[in-house]
Design a protein around this motif. Structure first.
Motif, mmCIF file in Angstrom:
data_model
loop_
_atom_site.group_PDB
_atom_site.id
_atom_site.type_symbol
_atom_site.label_atom_id
_atom_site.label_comp_id
_atom_site.label_asym_id
_atom_site.label_seq_id
_atom_site.Cartn_x
_atom_site.Cartn_y
_atom_site.Cartn_z
ATOM 1 N N ASN A 91 17.111 9.407 6.288
ATOM 2 C CA ASN A 91 16.625 10.679 5.740
ATOM 3 C C ASN A 91 15.941 10.439 4.385
ATOM 4 O OD1 ASN A 91 17.826 13.693 4.333
ATOM 5 N ND2 ASN A 91 16.401 13.612 6.033
ATOM 6 N N GLY A 92 16.432 9.451 3.656
ATOM 7 C CA GLY A 92 15.807 9.090 2.383
ATOM 8 C C GLY A 92 14.399 8.534 2.591
ATOM 9 N N PHE A 93 14.208 7.770 3.663
ATOM 10 C CA PHE A 93 12.880 7.253 4.030
ATOM 11 C C PHE A 93 11.953 8.422 4.361
ATOM 12 C CE2 PHE A 93 10.624 4.438 7.485
ATOM 13 C CZ PHE A 93 9.515 4.295 6.671
ATOM 14 N N GLN A 94 12.488 9.390 5.118
ATOM 15 C CA GLN A 94 11.688 10.569 5.467
ATOM 16 C C GLN A 94 11.271 11.321 4.199
ATOM 17 O OE1 GLN A 94 14.818 12.113 7.906
ATOM 18 N NE2 GLN A 94 14.064 11.182 9.802
ATOM 19 N N ILE A 95 12.169 11.361 3.232
ATOM 20 C CA ILE A 95 11.845 12.027 1.963
ATOM 21 C C ILE A 95 10.757 11.232 1.224
ATOM 22 C CG2 ILE A 95 12.753 12.697 -0.312
ATOM 23 C CD1 ILE A 95 15.472 13.205 1.134
ATOM 24 N N LEU A 96 10.925 9.908 1.165
ATOM 25 C CA LEU A 96 9.926 9.047 0.505
ATOM 26 C C LEU A 96 8.538 9.254 1.090
ATOM 27 C CD1 LEU A 96 11.295 5.383 0.124
ATOM 28 C CD2 LEU A 96 10.935 7.107 -1.641
ATOM 29 N N VAL A 97 8.487 9.308 2.421
ATOM 30 C CA VAL A 97 7.194 9.469 3.100
ATOM 31 C C VAL A 97 6.603 10.847 2.791
ATOM 32 C CG1 VAL A 97 6.133 9.704 5.380
ATOM 33 C CG2 VAL A 97 7.628 7.771 4.903
ATOM 34 N N ASN A 98 7.465 11.875 2.826
ATOM 35 C CA ASN A 98 6.985 13.225 2.513
ATOM 36 C C ASN A 98 6.545 13.362 1.057
ATOM 37 O OD1 ASN A 98 7.103 14.913 4.937
ATOM 38 N ND2 ASN A 98 9.282 14.456 4.915
ATOM 39 N N LEU A 99 7.177 12.588 0.183
ATOM 40 C CA LEU A 99 6.785 12.610 -1.234
ATOM 41 C C LEU A 99 5.516 11.783 -1.475
ATOM 42 C CD1 LEU A 99 10.188 12.138 -3.116
ATOM 43 C CD2 LEU A 99 8.722 14.171 -3.142
ATOM 44 N N GLY A 100 5.166 10.955 -0.496
ATOM 45 C CA GLY A 100 4.009 10.081 -0.673
ATOM 46 C C GLY A 100 4.306 8.874 -1.558
ATOM 47 N N LEU A 101 5.590 8.482 -1.643
ATOM 48 C CA LEU A 101 5.923 7.289 -2.434
ATOM 49 C C LEU A 101 5.812 6.025 -1.583
ATOM 50 C CD1 LEU A 101 8.905 8.545 -4.630
ATOM 51 C CD2 LEU A 101 6.466 8.510 -5.139
ATOM 52 N N ALA A 102 5.758 6.197 -0.292
ATOM 53 C CA ALA A 102 5.484 5.090 0.627
ATOM 54 C C ALA A 102 4.719 5.696 1.806
ATOM 55 C CB ALA A 102 6.784 4.454 1.112
ATOM 56 N N PRO A 103 3.720 5.032 2.350
ATOM 57 C CA PRO A 103 3.266 3.692 1.975
ATOM 58 C C PRO A 103 2.381 3.662 0.716
ATOM 59 C CG PRO A 103 1.985 4.517 3.844
ATOM 60 C CD PRO A 103 3.031 5.545 3.556
ATOM 61 N N ALA A 104 1.832 4.799 0.269
ATOM 62 C CA ALA A 104 1.014 4.822 -0.962
ATOM 63 C C ALA A 104 -0.106 3.782 -0.924
ATOM 64 C CB ALA A 104 1.898 4.646 -2.197
ATOM 65 N N ILE A 105 -0.788 3.735 0.211
ATOM 66 C CA ILE A 105 -1.952 2.844 0.345
ATOM 67 C C ILE A 105 -2.959 3.179 -0.764
ATOM 68 C CG2 ILE A 105 -3.891 2.259 1.884
ATOM 69 C CD1 ILE A 105 -1.276 1.470 3.206
ATOM 70 N N ASN A 106 -3.595 2.171 -1.291
ATOM 71 C CA ASN A 106 -4.544 2.333 -2.409
ATOM 72 C C ASN A 106 -3.885 2.951 -3.635
ATOM 73 O OD1 ASN A 106 -6.611 1.372 -0.758
ATOM 74 N ND2 ASN A 106 -7.000 3.446 0.044
ATOM 75 N N ASN A 107 -2.598 2.703 -3.754
ATOM 76 C CA ASN A 107 -1.835 3.243 -4.883
ATOM 77 C C ASN A 107 -1.966 4.755 -5.041
ATOM 78 O OD1 ASN A 107 -0.846 0.706 -5.597
ATOM 79 N ND2 ASN A 107 -2.719 0.261 -6.764
ATOM 80 N N GLU A 108 -2.162 5.424 -3.907
ATOM 81 C CA GLU A 108 -2.233 6.890 -3.976
ATOM 82 C C GLU A 108 -0.823 7.465 -3.913
ATOM 83 O OE1 GLU A 108 -4.925 8.539 -1.104
ATOM 84 O OE2 GLU A 108 -6.522 7.178 -1.722
ATOM 85 N N TYR A 109 -0.039 7.194 -4.934
ATOM 86 C CA TYR A 109 1.334 7.704 -4.980
ATOM 87 C C TYR A 109 1.306 9.225 -5.058
ATOM 88 C CZ TYR A 109 2.734 2.887 -5.705
ATOM 89 O OH TYR A 109 2.943 1.545 -5.538
#
Lengths: 267, 987
Positions: free
Chosen positions: A96-114
């Motif tokens: 669920n933490g991974f799902q949160i990270l993805v929804n927050l855009g902290l990963a994968p953040a391609i091109n450093n688009e955090y």
């Protein structure tokens, strides 16, 4: 000095205690803090080198898994979390933490688009919540958290772990070595989307990814639930082999290796 | 104005695919179903806000949304929308609303709201309105959901579906009514049976108070209070005196037993065992609290409780089961000063999954019962949602199928908890509200849901069953409250007492706690409501979920409320505890309840019950031994009560909290285990063992032996994985039927006597229990004929134990070729009530009987052998006997075996191979051992009956040799596995 790990809790997060145990056991110093305490006092974040989004069912997966808690963070702490993400610090999001990270855009953040969501963890293609064990293989990414791990067996327990990203993002993920762990068969050969090895239909058998820096790590499997030998599926047979060979039984579980990598990073 | 946000998934649209597959499997002519999620937001917003809200409620990568406009791109013939009826818990809407509020930094007003619904676009050949209606009926439950259908044309004409805001609108009657009891006797009885009449003559729903009770109440108000009661007082008495809360049948004098079944057999067993154990007694709190507690180690106590949620699950299986599991979690948090739930357990007794013959609640055949397979699907999903979302591992459970659970299923849910022995210098299991403490309610709000739950459970299920009894649990609201308590407030010592709100709502919880200090005064208008105009009596007895009642000293109120705010938990002071000896309830300045606490709790009339018990004689099967026992074994493995239920085990998270040990599915072949081990503390080796035993079919022959077998099963399964025979606690869950019938009461008395006899024989004390006495269905079959279906008298025994070193525990799978297979114990000719006889259509008479002294001797030796690591795998035969047990072992280990039936020790009267294979004699183990330990092993068991019956082979063949030495069963692991797993393959 031991690195300090902030373990987030509240609103249905439910794996904070075992996650804290794993950090404490492997050379970090964990502290469980309620999200509302951080909202009330965002400067708390500065005391920590590691941030963990534990597993759970934040908001009961309502409005999409990890979505409602991600919204709460975006609406209250966006700036602070983005800052944490781009400093020399570590973040892990489990299930669920991974799902949160993805929804927050902290990963994968391609091109450093955090801060911009680029992927989704969708409903398992089996359509069911699945609790089982999987084999995982390291993809030689630059991820800090998976250093010195080649293969690892971990439990999963999720209904929405089917990783999806648009083709251009998938390509970048591969080019930048941001795919960290893939579901494989027991012998390490690719799962190729096949059940039960790939348990959810995830694209390219992806079980875990990291950000371009390798410091932010999101994974569907639960390393904190393999904290001791007897957590493992089939440990009884391994025990029997060791006993008949007159050997000692191990104590720790392989999942701890991931947490140990975090404290090593700060040594 | 309300807005409709409609969300579509455009990549990996699993929901639509699943819907299409499901409708096709139900044989509807559907080419394609497209599922959309709908949020109806009943509040004014501008376009920018609406777009932002829609973005927050959808996924930017995989979903698209439409605001207040229909989908014009989709190809469909009919649109079908399923939404909730007013007042039904809508958890997703609650989260959506919180998300919107959090974004706006502004709370919704009273009249503003959010609602969710599911919109399904259907495309298919020759669809018509009737087919779509049938689809709606098969997807929705009309007790809690609305269905709305539009054809393509209608949809186009109307510009989409209608905007529906399912808000509860109650006629404004929020006051208490006086009820005249000095009325003709038949009127008084009618009131007891059907409820108080409203002004328009409509009855409010059963009080379930019989003649004696109504007369006692009448007398009390005439002679003691000198006034007529208010409606709320009658409703409160009905709750408190209900069979569900008071357990009248268990408590009443019965035949020669003056102190009643419960005290005489169950409680006395525990008392005698504890006395005999002396300083080895491990119980700390039995029977008096929401759970029972035993010592885990020097610092911790573990608690256990099992409940049933039968009637609600029959009406709405999902809602019933989720409410059941989160309800029993509250029994854990409500134990002592608050235990942390760490293990969930389940048990589903339902009708045969293939049974499609409909039953109806009403004579006109309009109110159809849900089919057994739909009930199973719903309850499995309910416990999934409740347990998984709460983050409590669910390793232990069972399913049991029998025709007579068709009218009323039995849905067992249980929770084990963990609590410190000492909290702030006090024993963790002790609590007491003190005069002056504030009465505080935390958690969910109160609505009409669950009105009359307690009285409803005490009546048989019929067409009069109230729909308001249906409720849907909200695990996240409860998780927040429960975390706030056990992870913070408890250890800060912020309250003196706590209990959960279950049956009877605050009427029961406040009154129960008021017993601790001697009285209470409640201001009912302070109770937070889901919607306005709820009558006071409903507020008092509503069973709205996810609530706890606490007693908080005034000086700690501020700190407590601050803490609750942080955890996102609503908390409200609703009154004060005192020592007035009265239970007083005020509403808008008027006292509407003022009752003597003694009368409330102990004023119910005493009953004297009489029993009879005629043991039946059944026909013995007159059927020869089957020519091909391989076929017989294969079909036995596919019987629902023997087959794999991996589909359930796998969807219940048993790894969460990082404390899993010995698992629900074992060996590479993943066979369902009968007992599991959990390690409550990561890094420690000390584990909790739990198991369950249930044998309903044996009741058809003799309930005494049924109960004895249930106890033996729960005990030996625990011992099989590593429990110390001297350290096992038990729980009883009686689910009986027609308990006003002397024969049924006779069966009950016999079963309870066995509980005393076998618990004391095994020194295994009961620590908690529950009973449910009227599991009968009264309705109509498809010919319109009146029928009554009673469940077989059912007793679930749960066992709880502690193991110091989990590495000693054993799984069921054989591990290596060359290992030797032994059976411990003697097999008798005991096929009465067996799965084998049931497969032949017979009951028989030779029910398994337990010889406790013999069994105990074996169990103690077994435990010593286990500690010496003499055994490598263990499994105890039950349904399907040693035939099914050996096959399951082979499947689990994915390893072949060769068995010689001639070597299996058996009694003289057992002379058929099929009977030896499938007899369900209790107290046996099948174990495998390292051949190097053969001598040591055989010496160890020299004084009990045992034998080596075969070996693990290097191939995958499964061979059983008969009495003459020829192969009577010749199969292989793969084939056995296919039969074992095929029954529920598509579930």
């Amino acid at each position: 000095m031991k690195p300090k790990a902030l373990i987030l809790t509240g609103y249905g997060i439910n794996s904070e205690e075992e996650t804290a145990y794993c950090f404490d056991r492997t050379g970090s110093e964990a502290q469980i803090i309620h999200i509302n305490d951080i909202i009330e006092n965002p400067s708390l974040l500065q005391k920590f080198q590691i941030l963990a989004f534990p597993g759970g069912f934040s908001y009961g997966d309502d409005t999409g898994s990890g979505n409602a808690l991600a919204n709460k963070i975006k609406n209250n702490l966006k700036k602070e979390f983005l800052k944490f993400a781009t400093e020399e610090k570590l973040i892990i999001g489990i299930c669920n933490g991974f799902q949160i990270l993805v929804n927050l855009g902290l990963a994968p953040a391609i091109n450093n688009e955090y801060g911009t969501p680029q992927a989704a963890l969708m409903h398992n293609n089996t359509t069911r919540f699945t609790c089982t064990w999987v084999h995982l293989k390291n993809q030689n990414s630059n991820c800090v958290w998976t250093r010195n791990i080649e293969m690892i067996q971990l439990p999963i327990a999720h209904g929405e772990g089917n990783f999806y990203a648009p083709p251009e993002i998938m390509e970048e993920l591969n080019t930048n070595n941001q795919i960290t762990l893939k579901y494989v068969k027991e012998d390490g050969t690719p799962a190729n989307g096949q059940l039960p090895f790939n348990p959810n239909g995830s694209a390219q058998d992806i079980a875990a990814i990291c950000d371009p820096s390798g410091r932010i790590f999101g994974l569907m499997p639960h390393p904190e639930r393999f904290n001791c030998f007897t957590n493992k599926e089939g440990w009884e047979k391994e025990k029997e082999i060791l006993i008949r060979q007159g050997k000692e039984l191990p104590k720790d579980g392989d999942g701890l290796k991931i947490f140990a990598n975090a404290s090593k990073y700060f040594q | 104005m309300a807005h409709r946000i409609c969300i579509f998934t455009h990549v990996n649209d699993t929901k639509s695919q699943v819907m299409t597959d499901k409708l096709r499997s139900l044989e509807f002519p559907i080419e394609k179903a497209t599922v959309a999620e709908v949020y109806t937001v009943n509040k004014d917003f501008n376009n920018r806000e609406l777009t932002k809200i829609s973005e927050m409620l959808s996924n930017p990568i995989s979903q698209k949304f439409l605001i207040d406009e229909p989908n014009r791109e989709i190809d469909f013939d009919y649109a079908l929308e399923i939404g909730f009826l007013p007042g039904v818990t809508d958890n997703i809407a609650t989260t959506a609303r919180e998300t919107i509020e959090n974004y706006l930094k502004e709370k919704f007003k009273n009249e503003e709201s959010v609602h969710t619904s599911t919109l399904i676009f259907l495309k298919g050949q020759n669809l018509n309105e009737e087919i779509i209606k049938n689809i709606g009926d098969s997807l929705a439950n009309s007790l809690i959901q609305r269905i709305h259908i539009k054809s393509h044309e209608q949809f186009a004409t109307d510009n989409g579906m209608d905007t529906v805001v399912p808000k509860v609108k109650l006629k404004a009657h929020p006051k208490a009514d006086k009820v005249e009891l000095n009325i003709p006797e038949e009127e008084l009885l009618k009131m007891g049976k059907e409820g108080i009449a409203d002004e328009d003559g409509e009855r409010r729903g059963p009080l379930a108070l019989d003649k004696d009770s109504m007369e006692t109440i009448k007398k009390y108000y005439n002679e003691v209070e000198h006034r007529p009661p208010y409606d709320i007082e009658l409703e409160a008495l009905a709750q408190t005196w209900s069979e569900h809360c008071k357990h009248t049948i268990f408590a009443s004098e019965i035949d020669e037993i003056k102190d009643g079944i419960y005290k005489h057999y169950i409680k006395r067993a525990t008392k005698d065992i504890r006395n005999a154990k002396g300083d080895k007694d491990f119980c700390v709190s039995v029977f008096k609290d929401n759970s029972g507690g035993i010592i885990f180690d020097e610092n911790w106590v573990i608690t256990d409780k099992a409940e049933t949620h039968n009637s609600p699950s029959a009406l709405d299986p999902f809602g019933g089961a989720i409410t059941g599991i989160v309800g029993v979690n509250r029994d854990t948090v409500g134990f002592g000063l608050g235990a942390k739930p760490i293990i969930n357990k389940y048990g589903f007794c339902v009708g045969e999954p293939t049974d499609k013959e409909p039953l109806y609640r009403d004579k006109n055949l309009t109110d159809k019962l849900l089919s057994p397979s739909r009930i199973l699907e719903g309850v499995v999903e309910g416990v999934n949602a409740g347990g998984n979302q709460s983050g409590i591992p669910t390793p232990q459970g069972f399913v049991y199928f029998e025709d007579r659970y068709k009218g009323k299923p039995l849905i067992f849910v249980g929770t084990i908890g963990l609590i410190p022995k000492e909290i702030n210098g006090q024993p963790g299991w002790e609590k007491s509200a003190r005069p002056g403490d504030k009465i505080v309610v935390i958690g969910g709000r109160v609505g009409q849901d669950g009105i009359h739950g307690a009285t409803f459970s005490s009546e048989a299920l019929s067409s009069g069953s109230p729909a308001t009894a249906v409720q849907i649990g909200d695990p996240i609201t409860q998780k927040k409250a429960s975390d706030a308590i056990v992870k913070e407030a408890r250890d800060k010592g912020l309250y003196n007492s706590i209990t959960d709100n279950g049956a009877g709502g605050i009427s029961c919880s406040v009154a129960e706690m008021a017993k601790e200090c001697g009285g209470c005064t409640v201001e009912l208008n302070k109770v937070p409501l889901k919607y306005p105009n709820l009558e006071p009596w409903k507020i008092w007895v509503s069973e709205s979920q996810e609530r706890f009642t606490l007693a908080i000293p005034p000086e700690k109120i501020d700190e407590f409320f601050k803490l609750m705010e942080k955890w996102g938990v609503e908390a409200t002071i609703i009154g004060e505890f005192n020592d007035s000896t009265r239970c007083i309830v005020n509403y808008n300045g008027e006292t509407i309840m003022d009752m003597d606490m003694q009368f409330l709790h102990y004023g119910n009339p005493k009953k004297i019950l009489k029993t009879t018990y005629t043991r039946p004689t059944h026909k013995e099967p007159d059927i020869n031994k089957p020519a091909d026992l391989t076929d017989t074994l294969h079909s036995m493995l596919s019987r629902p009560n023997i087959a794999s239920f991996e589909f359930i085990s796998k969807q219940y998270d048993h790894n969460v909290q990082g404390i899993t040990g010995t698992k629900p599915l074992q060996g590479p072949g993943r066979v369902n285990a009968k007992a599991t081990v959990t390690l409550p503390f990561p890094g420690s080796t000390k584990g909790i063992i739990c198991s369950q035993g249930i044998n309903p079919r044996y009741s058809d022959i003799d309930t005494y032996h049924m109960a004895a077998s249930a106890i033996d099963t729960a005990v030996r399964n625990a011992i099989s994985v590593g429990a110390d025979p001297d350290y096992i606690a038990l729980m009883d869950n009686f689910c009986w039927c027609s308990s006003d019938d002397p024969e049924r009461l006779g069966q009950l008395k016999a079963a309870a006597k066995a509980c005393y006899d076998y618990a004391t024989a095994y020194s295994a004390p009961f620590i908690s229990g529950k009973d449910s006495m009227f599991n009968d269905f009264k309705g109509f079959n498809q010919e319109g004929k009146r029928i009554k279906i009673s469940v077989p008298p059912t007793l679930l025994i749960s066992s709880l134990s502690v193991i110091d070193d989990i590495t000693l525990s054993l799984s069921l799978d054989p591990k290596f070729e060359g290992d030797l297979i032994y059976i411990l114990g003697e097999t008798a000719n005991e096929l009465g009530g067996s799965e084998y006889f049931a497969s032949l259509g017979y009951i028989g008479n030779s029910v398994p009987k337990v010889d406790a002294q013999k069994a105990l001797k074996l169990y103690k030796l077994y435990h010593e052998a286990l500690k010496a690591r003499l055994i490598s795998s263990s499994y105890s035969p039950e349904f399907g006997g040693i035939g099914a047990a050996l096959a399951r072992k082979a499947i689990a280990g994915q390893i072949g075996m060769e068995i010689n039936l001639n070597r299996v020790p058996h009694t003289k009267n057992l002379n058929r191979e099929d009977h030896l294979l499938f007899s369900e004699t209790q107290s046996r183990f099948i174990v495998t051992i390292d051949p190097k330990r053969k001598e040591e092993f055989e010496k160890h068991f020299a004084n009990v009956i045992f034998a080596q019956i075969g070996t693990i082979t290097e191939d995958q063949n499964f061979i059983i040799k008969g009495f003459n030495g020829e192969n009577i069963i010749k199969s292989n692991v793969k084939t056995l596995e296919e039969y074992y797993k095929k029954t529920f393959k598509d579930f």
